[in-house]
Design an enzyme around this catalytic site. Structure first.
Site, mmCIF file in Angstrom:
data_model
loop_
_atom_site.group_PDB
_atom_site.id
_atom_site.type_symbol
_atom_site.label_atom_id
_atom_site.label_comp_id
_atom_site.label_asym_id
_atom_site.label_seq_id
_atom_site.Cartn_x
_atom_site.Cartn_y
_atom_site.Cartn_z
ATOM 1 N N PRO A 9 0.814 -1.217 0.000
ATOM 2 C CA PRO A 9 0.000 0.000 0.000
ATOM 3 C C PRO A 9 0.849 1.270 0.000
ATOM 4 C CG PRO A 9 0.146 -0.890 2.212
ATOM 5 C CD PRO A 9 0.843 -1.880 1.316
ATOM 6 N N GLY A 10 0.413 2.253 -0.758
ATOM 7 C CA GLY A 10 1.028 3.579 -0.723
ATOM 8 C C GLY A 10 -0.027 4.575 -0.277
ATOM 9 N N ARG A 11 -0.905 4.918 -1.232
ATOM 10 C CA ARG A 11 -1.938 5.928 -1.001
ATOM 11 C C ARG A 11 -2.763 5.683 0.272
ATOM 12 N NH1 ARG A 11 -4.044 8.263 -5.454
ATOM 13 N NH2 ARG A 11 -3.257 6.443 -6.540
ATOM 14 N N TYR B 22 -4.566 13.393 -14.116
ATOM 15 C CA TYR B 22 -5.552 12.298 -14.163
ATOM 16 C C TYR B 22 -6.975 12.804 -14.102
ATOM 17 C CZ TYR B 22 -1.341 10.222 -12.028
ATOM 18 O OH TYR B 22 -0.065 9.855 -11.708
ATOM 19 N N CYS C 104 1.419 29.061 -16.134
ATOM 20 C CA CYS C 104 0.956 29.470 -17.466
ATOM 21 C C CYS C 104 0.504 28.287 -18.310
ATOM 22 C CB CYS C 104 2.065 30.225 -18.177
ATOM 23 S SG CYS C 104 2.208 31.865 -17.517
ATOM 24 N N GLU C 105 -0.552 27.651 -17.907
ATOM 25 C CA GLU C 105 -1.142 26.521 -18.631
ATOM 26 C C GLU C 105 -2.604 26.472 -18.247
ATOM 27 O OE1 GLU C 105 0.177 23.019 -19.641
ATOM 28 O OE2 GLU C 105 2.302 23.335 -19.262
ATOM 29 N N TYR D 105 1.251 11.201 -3.423
ATOM 30 C CA TYR D 105 1.416 11.617 -4.823
ATOM 31 C C TYR D 105 1.197 13.127 -4.998
ATOM 32 C CZ TYR D 105 1.129 6.569 -5.317
ATOM 33 O OH TYR D 105 1.352 5.214 -5.176
HETATM 34 N N1 LLP Z 1 3.017 -1.478 -5.985
HETATM 35 C C1 LLP Z 1 3.262 -1.193 -7.272
HETATM 36 C C2 LLP Z 1 3.898 -2.204 -8.105
HETATM 37 C C3 LLP Z 1 2.866 0.047 -7.808
HETATM 38 O O1 LLP Z 1 3.100 0.311 -9.087
HETATM 39 C C4 LLP Z 1 2.231 0.991 -6.974
HETATM 40 C C5 LLP Z 1 1.830 2.298 -7.492
HETATM 41 C C6 LLP Z 1 2.004 0.653 -5.623
HETATM 42 C C7 LLP Z 1 2.398 -0.602 -5.159
HETATM 43 C C8 LLP Z 1 1.304 1.582 -4.666
HETATM 44 O O2 LLP Z 1 0.011 1.836 -5.113
HETATM 45 P P1 LLP Z 1 -1.032 2.627 -4.188
HETATM 46 O O3 LLP Z 1 -1.365 1.735 -2.999
HETATM 47 O O4 LLP Z 1 -0.374 3.886 -3.734
HETATM 48 O O5 LLP Z 1 -2.165 2.872 -5.088
HETATM 49 N N2 LLP Z 1 0.508 8.947 -9.249
HETATM 50 C C9 LLP Z 1 -0.730 8.197 -9.241
HETATM 51 C C10 LLP Z 1 -0.562 6.818 -8.653
HETATM 52 C C11 LLP Z 1 0.482 5.999 -9.354
HETATM 53 C C12 LLP Z 1 0.691 4.682 -8.687
HETATM 54 C C13 LLP Z 1 1.871 3.981 -9.249
HETATM 55 N N3 LLP Z 1 2.094 2.695 -8.683
HETATM 56 C C14 LLP Z 1 -1.776 8.999 -8.496
HETATM 57 O O6 LLP Z 1 -1.471 10.104 -8.044
HETATM 58 O O7 LLP Z 1 -2.927 8.583 -8.389
#
Ligand code: LLP
Length: 400
Positions: A261-263, A303, A329-330, A358
């Site tokens: 998990p990230g987000r 997005y 400026c966009e 992010y």
């Molecule tokens: N594992 C892999 C292999 C990934 O590619 C990613 C995210 C994660 C884990 C973590 O995913 P999460 O739990 O954070 O969804 N910039 C975009 C999100 C790009 C995610 C890229 N990969 C945004 O702002 O929505």
């Protein structure tokens, strides 16, 4: 957190990122996983503030990395290398050597990647621990830019070529196959898709196990759980809901589960605070112009992502509809479109919620809008700077 924003606003107008503890978010996930052998690897790409990384490493989280620099940062933050995974479709030889040295698990993404991993292991003299990234070919029903697990995606191996990978690994004493990996995409709110992915992985795991591979022990189902960006009372699945979807499969297989998990760990513990420069009307459209921009938070532009925006002061007068835009400026430079609130005065705050993931990690200095400072908000509501705002001198120093 809102009450702390006044402290930011009382100083000269500037954009700022506020955070409070993400470790609270790891608790429901850890609870849900209590009786399943598992590793939670925090995806550092979501937010790489060193202070936040240290909090997460101290709470026992592993790390998920996508570059050699992230690997070095993870080590500086105190993550346990044996509980980290290195993903990516273009990993470089120096990055792979570093990963092998630290005994980080490495995802095999392609034929050339396996070749490079093997060479790195031979160069370092330590066997590489690898997972094969299988493409689940499942539509995560999200924006195409954050969808990664369809057959035509740039990530993962060509599944029909699995036997080649197995034969190549078997013939190489410096590569140990420790598991398989799949990642569907990001912002996913339909958790049954994780069960579908787990079910698909079972076929591959059975095939792999039937051919030996004594070190095989991990099923990595990636990250991608969405959060409640809309703040309108939608029922968003929790980490527990996700775990319940996959528990049976993981237990039956007797493998250790890895989640990435990230987000879902850091997004809604952060906010981007902006100061209103002024309001204007062109044609039939009202604009609230703020000091923050797509340089600080690119998600809406990139997005078409919705992030909730709120006035920090109580308003008076009629509610009106505004596009919240920055100074870049966009025409792509917007933080929110058609948002309804009372007309804010110059100097007032407009806060963009859920900017802990992010936001700063994707921020740029486009138009020389320097990256904002980040603050930690503690339980008592007091602020501590955890990253200073960038200055023009930082930029000029690159040309020394
Ligand atoms: N594992 C892999 C292999 C990934 O590619 C990613 C995210 C994660 C884990 C973590 O995913 P999460 O739990 O954070 O969804 N910039 C975009 C999100 C790009 C995610 C890229 N990969 C945004 O702002 O929505």
């Amino acid at each position: 957190m809102l009450r702390t924003i006044a402290q930011i606003e009382s100083s000269p107008p500037k954009t700022a990122c506020l955070h409070n503890t993400p470790t609270g978010h790891s608790i429901p996930l850890a609870e849900a996983l209590k009786d399943i052998p598992s590793i939670v690897g925090y995806a550092i790409k979501a937010n790489n503030n060193l202070h936040i990384l240290k909090e997460l490493s101290q709470s026992g989280s592993g790390a998920v990395l996508v570059s050699g620099n992230e690997l070095q940062l993870a080590m500086a933050a105190g993550f346990d290398a044996s509980r980290t995974v290195f993903n990516g479709n273009g990993k470089l030889p120096w990055e792979l050597q570093l990963a092998v040295k630290h005994r980080v698990m490495i995802n095999v993404d392609s034929e050339f990647d396996l070749q490079n991993i093997s060479e790195a292991a031979h160069a370092v003299g330590t066997p590489a621990r690898v997972l094969i990234r299988i493409n689940p070919d499942i539509d995560p029903e999200v924006h195409p830019y954050v969808s990664t697990g369809l057959a035509g995606s740039k990530f993962g191996i060509r599944n029909s070529h699995l036997q080649w990978f197995l034969d190549t690994i078997k013939a190489d004493t410096m590569v140990q196959l420790v598991g398989v990996h799949s990642h569907l995409g990001s912002t996913i709110t339909k958790v049954s898709l994780f069960r579908d992915a787990a079910t698909k992985m079972v076929e591959y795991i059975k095939e792999i196990r039937s051919q030996g591979f004594d070190d095989f022990k991990f099923l990595n189902l990636g990250g991608g759980l969405g959060i409640d960006y809309y703040h309108r009372g939608d029922k968003i699945p929790s980490p527990r809901d996700l775990v319940e979807q996959i528990r049976g499969t993981v237990m039956d297989l007797g493998l250790t589960l890895i989640l990435e998990p990230g987000r879902s760990l850091v997004a809604n513990t952060g906010a981007l605070v902006n100061t209103v420069v002024g309001t204007k009307t062109n044609g039939t459209k009202n604009f609230a112009v703020v000091d923050g921009s797509m340089s600080a938070l690119i998600r809406p532009s990139l997005y078409d992502a919705y992030q909730h925006i709120e006035r920090t002061a109580p308003g008076n007068g009629p509610a009106e509809e505004f596009d919240v835009v920055g100074p870049v400026c966009e025409s792509a430079d917007f933080l929110g479109k058609a948002r309804t609130f009372e007309r804010p005065a110059a100097g007032e705050g407009l806060v963009v919620h859920d900017a802990g993931a992010y936001c700063m990690a994707m921020a740029s200095t486009y138009n020389l809008q320097m990256r904002p400072a980040e603050y930690w908000v503690d339980e008592a509501g007091s602020l501590k700077q955890i990253r200073r705002g960038e200055t023009l001198d930082d930029h000029l120093a690159l040309f020394d």
